[in-house]
Design a protein around this motif. Sequence first.
Motif, PDB file in Angstrom:
ATOM      1  N   LEU A 133       0.888  -1.162   0.339  1.00 48.87           N
ATOM      2  CA  LEU A 133      -0.141   0.031   0.180  1.00 48.87           C
ATOM      3  C   LEU A 133       0.614   1.089  -0.053  1.00 48.87           C
ATOM      4  CD1 LEU A 133      -2.990   1.116   0.212  1.00 48.87           C
ATOM      5  CD2 LEU A 133      -1.929   1.181   2.747  1.00 48.87           C
ATOM      6  N   SER A 134       1.105   1.873  -0.815  1.00 55.02           N
ATOM      7  CA  SER A 134       1.909   3.096  -0.923  1.00 55.02           C
ATOM      8  C   SER A 134       1.162   4.200  -0.142  1.00 55.02           C
ATOM      9  CB  SER A 134       1.473   3.824  -2.714  1.00 55.02           C
ATOM     10  OG  SER A 134       0.598   3.815  -3.028  1.00 55.02           O
ATOM     11  N   ASP A 135      -0.324   4.437  -0.286  1.00 58.03           N
ATOM     12  CA  ASP A 135      -0.237   5.784   0.706  1.00 58.03           C
ATOM     13  C   ASP A 135      -2.250   5.513   1.310  1.00 58.03           C
ATOM     14  OD1 ASP A 135      -0.996   8.417   1.521  1.00 58.03           O
ATOM     15  OD2 ASP A 135      -1.476   9.533  -0.602  1.00 58.03           O
ATOM     16  N   PRO A 136      -1.357   4.898   2.889  1.00 61.13           N
ATOM     17  CA  PRO A 136      -3.049   4.639   3.426  1.00 61.13           C
ATOM     18  C   PRO A 136      -3.954   5.636   3.819  1.00 61.13           C
ATOM     19  CG  PRO A 136      -0.261   4.619   4.871  1.00 61.13           C
ATOM     20  CD  PRO A 136      -0.593   4.981   3.170  1.00 61.13           C
ATOM     21  N   GLN A 137      -3.149   6.799   3.907  1.00 59.19           N
ATOM     22  CA  GLN A 137      -4.056   8.471   4.144  1.00 59.19           C
ATOM     23  C   GLN A 137      -5.863   8.525   3.363  1.00 59.19           C
ATOM     24  OE1 GLN A 137      -2.669  10.567   6.863  1.00 59.19           O
ATOM     25  NE2 GLN A 137      -0.730   9.105   5.916  1.00 59.19           N
ATOM     26  N   SER A 190      -2.097  -0.154   8.907  1.00 61.55           N
ATOM     27  CA  SER A 190      -1.341   0.785   7.745  1.00 61.55           C
ATOM     28  C   SER A 190      -1.186   2.205   8.055  1.00 61.55           C
ATOM     29  CB  SER A 190      -2.656   0.746   7.177  1.00 61.55           C
ATOM     30  OG  SER A 190      -2.627  -0.589   6.209  1.00 61.55           O
ATOM     31  N   LYS A 191      -2.024   2.598   8.672  1.00 58.95           N
ATOM     32  CA  LYS A 191      -0.956   3.982   9.170  1.00 58.95           C
ATOM     33  C   LYS A 191      -0.386   3.920  10.411  1.00 58.95           C
ATOM     34  CE  LYS A 191      -5.908   6.113   7.678  1.00 58.95           C
ATOM     35  NZ  LYS A 191      -6.809   6.876   7.835  1.00 58.95           N
ATOM     36  N   LYS A 192      -0.360   3.683  11.092  1.00 63.69           N
ATOM     37  CA  LYS A 192       0.353   3.343  12.156  1.00 63.69           C
ATOM     38  C   LYS A 192       1.848   3.255  11.911  1.00 63.69           C
ATOM     39  CE  LYS A 192       1.282   1.348  16.419  1.00 63.69           C
ATOM     40  NZ  LYS A 192       1.156   0.595  17.987  1.00 63.69           N
ATOM     41  N   LEU A 193       1.453   2.002  11.052  1.00 66.42           N
ATOM     42  CA  LEU A 193       3.373   1.862  10.070  1.00 66.42           C
ATOM     43  C   LEU A 193       3.773   2.424   9.314  1.00 66.42           C
ATOM     44  CD1 LEU A 193       2.645  -2.134   9.504  1.00 66.42           C
ATOM     45  CD2 LEU A 193       4.126  -1.689  11.520  1.00 66.42           C
ATOM     46  N   HIS A 194       3.068   3.048   8.188  1.00 63.65           N
ATOM     47  CA  HIS A 194       2.877   4.343   7.812  1.00 63.65           C
ATOM     48  C   HIS A 194       3.851   5.441   8.432  1.00 63.65           C
ATOM     49  CE1 HIS A 194       3.143   7.216   4.591  1.00 63.65           C
ATOM     50  NE2 HIS A 194       3.678   6.482   3.613  1.00 63.65           N
ATOM     51  N   ALA A 195       3.515   6.333   9.786  1.00 67.78           N
ATOM     52  CA  ALA A 195       3.633   6.811  10.748  1.00 67.78           C
ATOM     53  C   ALA A 195       4.734   6.851  10.737  1.00 67.78           C
ATOM     54  CB  ALA A 195       3.030   7.379  11.030  1.00 67.78           C
ATOM     55  N   GLN A 196       5.577   5.662  10.956  1.00 64.11           N
ATOM     56  CA  GLN A 196       6.719   4.920  11.874  1.00 64.11           C
ATOM     57  C   GLN A 196       7.996   4.935  10.826  1.00 64.11           C
ATOM     58  OE1 GLN A 196       5.710   1.459  13.930  1.00 64.11           O
ATOM     59  NE2 GLN A 196       5.005   3.048  15.949  1.00 64.11           N
ATOM     60  N   VAL A 200       4.171  -0.335   4.453  1.00 60.98           N
ATOM     61  CA  VAL A 200       2.837  -1.348   4.381  1.00 60.98           C
ATOM     62  C   VAL A 200       2.828  -2.256   3.569  1.00 60.98           C
ATOM     63  CG1 VAL A 200      -0.059  -0.692   4.406  1.00 60.98           C
ATOM     64  CG2 VAL A 200       1.648   1.149   5.350  1.00 60.98           C
ATOM     65  N   TYR A 201       2.227  -2.973   4.055  1.00 63.40           N
ATOM     66  CA  TYR A 201       2.493  -4.394   3.104  1.00 63.40           C
ATOM     67  C   TYR A 201       2.438  -5.630   3.750  1.00 63.40           C
ATOM     68  CZ  TYR A 201       6.760  -6.863   4.765  1.00 63.40           C
ATOM     69  OH  TYR A 201       7.972  -6.844   5.754  1.00 63.40           O
ATOM     70  N   CYS A 202       1.712  -6.847   3.161  1.00 69.24           N
ATOM     71  CA  CYS A 202       1.248  -8.569   3.455  1.00 69.24           C
ATOM     72  C   CYS A 202       1.098  -9.234   2.834  1.00 69.24           C
ATOM     73  CB  CYS A 202       0.037  -8.090   4.063  1.00 69.24           C
ATOM     74  SG  CYS A 202      -1.120  -7.861   2.544  1.00 69.24           S
ATOM     75  N   PHE A 203       1.494 -10.700   3.618  1.00 65.68           N
ATOM     76  CA  PHE A 203       1.239 -11.677   2.884  1.00 65.68           C
ATOM     77  C   PHE A 203       0.287 -12.232   2.932  1.00 65.68           C
ATOM     78  CE2 PHE A 203       6.164 -11.161   3.653  1.00 65.68           C
ATOM     79  CZ  PHE A 203       6.692 -11.318   2.123  1.00 65.68           C
ATOM     80  N   PHE A 215      -7.768  -6.602   0.700  1.00 63.39           N
ATOM     81  CA  PHE A 215      -6.667  -5.989   0.805  1.00 63.39           C
ATOM     82  C   PHE A 215      -6.485  -5.027  -1.213  1.00 63.39           C
ATOM     83  CE2 PHE A 215      -5.644  -8.294   4.127  1.00 63.39           C
ATOM     84  CZ  PHE A 215      -4.842  -7.552   4.884  1.00 63.39           C
ATOM     85  N   LYS A 216      -6.813  -5.640  -1.659  1.00 58.23           N
ATOM     86  CA  LYS A 216      -6.896  -4.765  -2.960  1.00 58.23           C
ATOM     87  C   LYS A 216      -7.873  -3.673  -2.688  1.00 58.23           C
ATOM     88  CE  LYS A 216      -5.056  -8.669  -6.200  1.00 58.23           C
ATOM     89  NZ  LYS A 216      -4.984  -8.948  -7.478  1.00 58.23           N
ATOM     90  N   ASN A 217      -9.421  -4.543  -2.662  1.00 54.45           N
ATOM     91  CA  ASN A 217     -10.933  -3.458  -1.918  1.00 54.45           C
ATOM     92  C   ASN A 217     -10.340  -1.812  -1.584  1.00 54.45           C
ATOM     93  OD1 ASN A 217     -11.795  -4.696  -3.881  1.00 54.45           O
ATOM     94  ND2 ASN A 217     -13.332  -6.211  -2.186  1.00 54.45           N
ATOM     95  N   MET A 218      -8.948  -2.402  -1.077  1.00 54.44           N
ATOM     96  CA  MET A 218      -8.865  -0.996   0.059  1.00 54.44           C
ATOM     97  C   MET A 218      -7.463  -0.724  -0.405  1.00 54.44           C
ATOM     98  SD  MET A 218      -9.112  -2.737   4.086  1.00 54.44           S
ATOM     99  CE  MET A 218      -8.940  -1.004   4.601  1.00 54.44           C
ATOM    100  N   GLY A 219      -7.223  -0.859  -1.551  1.00 52.42           N
ATOM    101  CA  GLY A 219      -6.129  -0.214  -2.299  1.00 52.42           C
ATOM    102  C   GLY A 219      -4.189  -0.837  -2.187  1.00 52.42           C
ATOM    103  N   PHE A 220      -4.605  -2.046  -1.799  1.00 51.44           N
ATOM    104  CA  PHE A 220      -3.362  -2.611  -1.732  1.00 51.44           C
ATOM    105  C   PHE A 220      -2.593  -3.311  -3.665  1.00 51.44           C
ATOM    106  CE2 PHE A 220      -4.206  -2.401   2.797  1.00 51.44           C
ATOM    107  CZ  PHE A 220      -2.861  -2.777   3.069  1.00 51.44           C
TER     108      PHE A 220
END
Length: 235
Positions: A133-137, A190-196, A200-203, A215-220
């Motif tokens: 996920l490139s932009d969790p905002q 996702s937002k927490k990890l991105h802020a740190q 942001v990724y998952c398997f 996950f794809k529907n959420m932009g991954f």
Amino acid sequence: MKILGEEERRAAEQVLRHYLPKSSKVYGYLFGMNRNKPSTLQVVVDTWPDFKSIIFRPDLKNERVSDYTKKVTLFCTDAQVLKRMIAEENAIDWTTYFLLGGLDITLAPMVKEVAASRGVNMRHFVLVHLLTLSDPQDLPDSHSSCCIVDETGQPVSWMLLYDYCALGILYTKPEHRGKGYAKALIASMSKKLHAQGYPVYCFIEEDNDTSLRLFKNMGFTEDPSYRAIWFEFNF
């Protein structure tokens, strides 16, 4: 072959960043180590500073290493260099049980060949998609918890993080599914990890179509040509 020290690990982090998302697993480990996250891993490369293969393996000098399942992970830009490290330079201890995680599936035939030459038994553990996920905002607002509880305080939906900072196990009790809890947890973590500063990724396991759609529907997104695989050795 060289074991990396603190300053060298920081430099290696910047190199691995250029190979995201395929380097996500090793990058996540190194990102945490460089920010003093407890670790029982040792980092070795073929050469320094222009390395083509990097391996994370148990640090046998760490007094806590025996408390955890023996895990190895790696990334390379040259399969022949990696083969030399694991076949000739003993970069991996083939004599004990261990998991090799997040391996680019294109490297699997080479790893199988080396294991066979050493008389080591192995088996496929799990095959996964890598989604990033490139932009969790753009995700919906949510609370900051990684666990949702009901009115009595009992957990109904939760998410765990792997120690390499991927979004990990996500579970909602059957009677609470369809209420949007999973989406809320994914957005939150996702937002927490991105802020740190983490990628942001998952398997997601190959046959888990429900999670893949979620996950794809959420932009991954994923590179359809890439798969990661886990192997188990000396089981």
